[in-house]
Design a protein around this motif. Structure first.
Motif, PDB file in Angstrom:
ATOM      1  N   UNK A   1       0.813  -1.230   0.000  1.00 46.09           N
ATOM      2  CA  UNK A   1       0.000   0.000   0.000  1.00 46.09           C
ATOM      3  C   UNK A   1       0.833   1.261   0.000  1.00 46.09           C
ATOM      4  N   UNK A   2       2.088   1.194   0.398  1.00 43.76           N
ATOM      5  CA  UNK A   2       2.946   2.393   0.387  1.00 43.76           C
ATOM      6  C   UNK A   2       3.200   2.906  -1.024  1.00 43.76           C
ATOM      7  N   UNK A   3       3.061   2.006  -2.001  1.00 40.87           N
ATOM      8  CA  UNK A   3       3.297   2.418  -3.386  1.00 40.87           C
ATOM      9  C   UNK A   3       2.053   3.033  -4.038  1.00 40.87           C
ATOM     10  N   UNK A   4       0.914   3.078  -3.316  1.00 47.45           N
ATOM     11  CA  UNK A   4      -0.296   3.687  -3.878  1.00 47.45           C
ATOM     12  C   UNK A   4      -0.068   5.181  -4.082  1.00 47.45           C
ATOM     13  N   UNK A   5      -0.721   5.813  -5.087  1.00 49.01           N
ATOM     14  CA  UNK A   5      -0.542   7.273  -5.301  1.00 49.01           C
ATOM     15  C   UNK A   5      -1.161   8.074  -4.163  1.00 49.01           C
ATOM     16  N   UNK A   6      -0.548   9.168  -3.838  1.00 54.68           N
ATOM     17  CA  UNK A   6      -1.003  10.032  -2.768  1.00 54.68           C
ATOM     18  C   UNK A   6      -2.136  10.923  -3.291  1.00 54.68           C
ATOM     19  N   UNK A   7      -3.321  10.859  -2.636  1.00 56.32           N
ATOM     20  CA  UNK A   7      -4.495  11.633  -3.052  1.00 56.32           C
ATOM     21  C   UNK A   7      -5.061  12.325  -1.837  1.00 56.32           C
ATOM     22  N   UNK A   8      -5.421  13.616  -2.005  1.00 52.68           N
ATOM     23  CA  UNK A   8      -6.047  14.373  -0.930  1.00 52.68           C
ATOM     24  C   UNK A   8      -7.560  14.113  -0.948  1.00 52.68           C
ATOM     25  N   UNK A   9      -8.122  13.836   0.228  1.00 54.98           N
ATOM     26  CA  UNK A   9      -9.553  13.521   0.320  1.00 54.98           C
ATOM     27  C   UNK A   9     -10.407  14.717  -0.072  1.00 54.98           C
ATOM     28  N   UNK A  10      -9.963  15.923   0.244  1.00 58.59           N
ATOM     29  CA  UNK A  10     -10.752  17.114  -0.060  1.00 58.59           C
ATOM     30  C   UNK A  10     -10.826  17.391  -1.554  1.00 58.59           C
ATOM     31  N   UNK A  11      -9.936  16.799  -2.326  1.00 61.58           N
ATOM     32  CA  UNK A  11      -9.932  17.030  -3.775  1.00 61.58           C
ATOM     33  C   UNK A  11     -10.845  16.065  -4.537  1.00 61.58           C
ATOM     34  N   UNK A  12     -11.483  15.126  -3.838  1.00 59.99           N
ATOM     35  CA  UNK A  12     -12.320  14.115  -4.486  1.00 59.99           C
ATOM     36  C   UNK A  12     -13.791  14.463  -4.245  1.00 59.99           C
TER      37      UNK A  12
END
Length: 290
Positions: free
Chosen positions: A27-38
């Motif tokens: 899971x560390x390789x998953x892309x970083x996404x901000x929750x507020x941007x979704x």
């Protein structure tokens, strides 16, 4: 052959392990996404493209729109749709002009039947209209062997009524119960027809006196039936149905002592016996010649 079998088993094991390793990444390789941007529920306003209305939708004030629609398409330089290329408007205009001429001259607008009936036996009943009917429509109860042409011909020859359009409705009868076995059965079907007319017709309102008389007659009938089917002491109740027509005459109920009644009955019976014996004695004397 054994070698090929072993290689096949080894390859299937390797492919299975390869797929499991591929789908089980860290899971560390998953892309970083901000929750507020979704935005989970994205608004769908403005995603449809607004189009101009069709040329065929702009023609609404004519009886024969096909010709006018073809003209507008030709003026705008657009291809004419297939359903507007036919000459249906010319045929409709010709039939309309013919109908106008027949109405003006008082002739029937349809082909008359060739079978001559001088004393029609069919029973055609005019019914009250439903809520959906307009004053330009009339509903009839007709025999089941009637068709649209028969009703149109019948109304024209008998009443001079011009039926422009006729619709048919074949209905089932209601379920009824037998008087003895209470079995449920249906009667014969009945047919209704609705016509369109040139001139409106509105049913006249019934006078209030007729309505009140019908209600009073219905109430009297119900009361008379209840009196006929009464049980016990209810049979002696007076009834006001039909102004007391079914009431029994009320006799005077004078008090007579039981002793006097018994003596009177004995005297009356002895007098009857004497009168009967007197007649028999006279017949016997006449027979014997005494």
């Amino acid at each position: 052959m054994m070698m090929n079998k072993k290689m096949g088993i080894f390859s299937s094991i390797w492919n299975t392990s390869k797929r499991s390793i591929h789908y089980k990444e860290n899971p560390r390789k998953y892309p970083k996404v901000n929750v507020n941007d979704i935005t989970l529920d994205k608004p769908r306003y403005g995603f449809r493209r607004e189009r101009e209305p069709l040329l065929s939708q702009s023609v609404t004030d004519t009886l024969f729109p096909s010709t006018e629609i073809k003209k507008r398409y030709a003026e705008s330089g657009k291809p004419i749709p297939i359903k507007y290329r036919s000459n249906s408007d010319n045929i409709a205009r010709r039939n309309f002009d013919k109908y106008q001429e027949e109405v003006a001259t008082g002739e029937p607008h349809f082909r008359l039947g060739e079978k001559k009936v001088y004393l029609p036996k069919a029973r055609v009943c005019l019914l009250r209209p439903n809520a959906k009917h307009t004053p330009y429509q009339a509903k009839f109860l007709v025999p089941r062997n009637f068709n649209k042409m028969d009703l149109r011909d019948y109304l024209w020859h008998v009443y001079g009524l011009r039926a422009l359009n006729v619709t048919v409705q074949l209905l089932h009868a209601k379920f009824t119960r037998g008087p003895d076995d209470h079995a449920r059965y249906r009667g014969p079907q009945f047919k209704k027809m609705t016509i369109d007319m040139e001139e409106p017709f509105i049913w006249p309102e019934l006078p209030s006196s007729v309505v009140e008389k019908a209600k009073q007659t219905y109430n009297d009938q119900i009361e008379a039936v209840e009196m006929k089917t009464a049980v016990g002491s209810d049979k002696l109740k007076p009834s006001k149905a039909f102004n007391g027509l079914y009431n029994k005459p009320e006799l005077p109920n004078s008090f007579v002592p039981s002793r006097a009644r018994k003596l009177g009955e004995q005297t009356l019976n002895s007098q009857k016996e004497f009168e009967e014996s007197k007649g028999d004695r006279h017949i016997l004397q006449h027979y014997l010649g005494l």
